[in-house]
Write an enzyme that holds these catalytic residues in place. Structure first.
Site, short mmCIF file in Angstrom:
data_model
loop_
_atom_site.label_atom_id
_atom_site.label_comp_id
_atom_site.label_asym_id
_atom_site.label_seq_id
_atom_site.Cartn_x
_atom_site.Cartn_y
_atom_site.Cartn_z
N SER A 98 0.80 -1.23 0.00
CA SER A 98 0.00 0.00 0.00
C SER A 98 0.83 1.28 0.00
O SER A 98 0.25 2.37 -0.11
CB SER A 98 -0.97 0.00 1.19
OG SER A 98 -2.05 -0.87 0.94
N LYS A 111 0.03 3.55 -2.83
CA LYS A 111 -1.09 4.50 -2.83
C LYS A 111 -0.65 5.95 -2.90
O LYS A 111 -1.28 6.78 -3.56
CB LYS A 111 -1.96 4.28 -1.58
CG LYS A 111 -2.80 3.01 -1.61
CD LYS A 111 -3.62 2.88 -0.34
CE LYS A 111 -4.64 1.75 -0.42
NZ LYS A 111 -4.03 0.42 -0.54
N TYR A 160 -10.72 2.08 5.50
CA TYR A 160 -9.61 1.74 4.61
C TYR A 160 -10.09 0.73 3.58
O TYR A 160 -10.65 -0.31 3.94
CB TYR A 160 -8.47 1.17 5.44
CG TYR A 160 -7.17 1.00 4.70
CD1 TYR A 160 -6.54 2.09 4.11
CD2 TYR A 160 -6.56 -0.24 4.61
CE1 TYR A 160 -5.33 1.94 3.45
CE2 TYR A 160 -5.35 -0.41 3.96
CZ TYR A 160 -4.75 0.68 3.38
OH TYR A 160 -3.55 0.53 2.72
#
Length: 319
Positions: A83, A86, A191
Site C-alpha cells: 500500500s 497508494k 480503509y
C-alpha cells in the site's frame, strides 16, 4: 523486549531528524530497535532510511533476503511495497487535477462507467443472501482518495469478507472490481479499495497504463530507477522474499521465484521499490513538490492540500 510498531518507529525517526545536525556515524537507538525486531520477534528482514528534505541521515538493513541464501538486506534491497503504492497513485491523479483533467468533487462515474451506479451492502438475510440497495450519493474522486467512498477491503470489514466469500464469487481479474459499498459515500471512513479505483481513473484519463504514467511523470523524473510494477530478471537477486502469517502466528515464506508481470496495474498496491528510491519520493513531498534539479512534480499548493485534513470530523477508525 521492546516491541516495534509503526508509531514507535515514527517517533524514533522524528527524533533522529530533529538531531540531524548532531548525528555521528552511528545511531544505536534505531539500529538496536530494528535489530531486535529481526532477532527477537523473528521478523525476516527490515531496511530503513532516515532523511531530511535534502540529505540522508541514516540508512541500514537487518536480516536476510530469504531463508536460504544468507544474503544481507540493505537500503537497495527490493521489496514489494504493497500500500505504499497508494501515495504515488495519489500523486499521479493530483497531477491530472493540476492540469484540469479531473475534478475532486465530481462523480467518479464521469471517468469510469463502472462507478456510475453502485449499491450499498446493508447486511444479510436469514438465508445468507446479501441485502443491497442503491446508493443515494455518487462516489467522487475525493471520496476515493480519502477512504470515504464506502469501498472496503474484505480483510478489514466483516460484511465485505462474508460477501466475497459466498460460493461462486470469482476471484478478482483486474486491479479493481466492482463491489457493494458498506456505507453511503462521504459518511464514514474505512480503509479500502478507493485508491485502487483512482489508479484506473489515471489510466482512463491519461490514456496510459499506470506503469507508463508513473515512469514518465513521477519515477523517472525523481530518479527512482528501481521502482516499478514489474520486477526485472536482472533485479531478482535483490528482491526480498514475501511471507504470509499462519494461523499459529508464524511466518511462512512464499516460494522464491521471479514475479510474473501483472495483467493489470493496481494503484492500491503492487509496486516494487527500495528504501533508497522511496526516500526520493518522500523528499519531493518534503520539498513541497520539487524533485531533483528543480524538476516540478507537484505544485506546492497541491502538496499542502494533500497534507491537510480532508475528512473533517470523521473518525479514521482503527486497523
Amino acid at each position: 523486549m521492546t516491541p516495534i510498531s509503526r508509531r514507535r518507529l515514527g517517533r524514533l525517526t522524528l527524533a533522529l531528524a530533529a538531531q540531524a545536525g548532531r548525528l555521528g556515524a552511528t545511531t544505536p537507538g534505531i539500529e538496536e530497535t530494528l535489530r531486535q525486531g529481526v532477532t527477537r520477534r523473528r521478523i525476516p528482514a527490515v531496511a530503513a532510511m532516515v532523511a531530511t528534505e535534502g540529505r540522508t541521515i541514516w540508512s541500514g538493513g537487518f536480516g536476510s533476503r530469504d531463508s536460504a541464501s544468507g544474503v544481507s538486506v540493505g537500503p537497495d534491497s527490493i521489496f514489494a511495497i504493497a500500500s505504499m503504492t497508494k501515495a504515488i497513485t495519489s500523486t499521479a491523479v493530483m497531477q491530472l487535477l493540476e492540469k484540469g483533467k479531473v475534478k475532486l468533487n465530481e462523480p467518479a462515474g464521469k471517468y469510469l462507467s463502472a462507478l456510475e451506479k453502485l449499491d450499498v451492502l446493508e447486511g444479510f438475510n436469514r438465508e445468507g443472501n446479501p441485502i443491497l440497495r442503491p446508493a443515494t450519493k455518487p462516489v467522487t474522486l475525493h471520496n476515493l482518495l480519502t477512504h470515504t467512498s464506502g469501498f472496503a477491503y474484505d480483510m478489514w470489514d466483516q460484511n465485505m469478507l462474508r460477501y466475497n466469500s459466498r460460493p461462486g464469487v470469482p476471484s478478482p481479474r483486474v486491479a479493481a472490481e466492482v463491489t457493494p459499498l458498506i456505507f453511503e459515500p462521504g459518511t464514514r471512513w474505512q480503509y479500502g479499495t478507493g485508491v485502487d479505483w483512482v489508479g484506473r481513473i489515471v489510466e482512463a484519463v491519461s490514456g496510459l497504463t499506470l506503469e507508463e504514467y508513473f515512469q514518465r511523470n513521477i519515477l523517472q523524473p525523481l530518479g527512482m530507477q528501481d521502482t516499478s510494477f514489474i520486477c526485472k530478471a536482472e533485479n531478482f537477486g535483490r528482491l526480498v522474499s514475501t511471507y504470509r502469517r499462519q494461523a499459529d502466528g508464524s511466518l511462512k515464506e512464499d516460494p522464491r521465484k521471479l514475479p510474473p508481470a501483472p495483467g493489470s496495474f493496481n494503484g492500491g498496491g503492487g509496486l516494487f521499490s527500495t528504501c533508497t528510491d522511496y526516500v526520493k519520493f518522500m523528499q519531493m513531498i518534503l520539498r513541497r513538490g520539487e524533485g531533483p534539479h528543480g524538476a516540478r512534480i507537484l505544485e506546492a499548493a497541491t502538496v499542502g492540500m494533500m497534507s491537510s485534513n480532508q475528512i473533517g470530523d470523521l473518525g479514521a477508525g482503527r486497523l
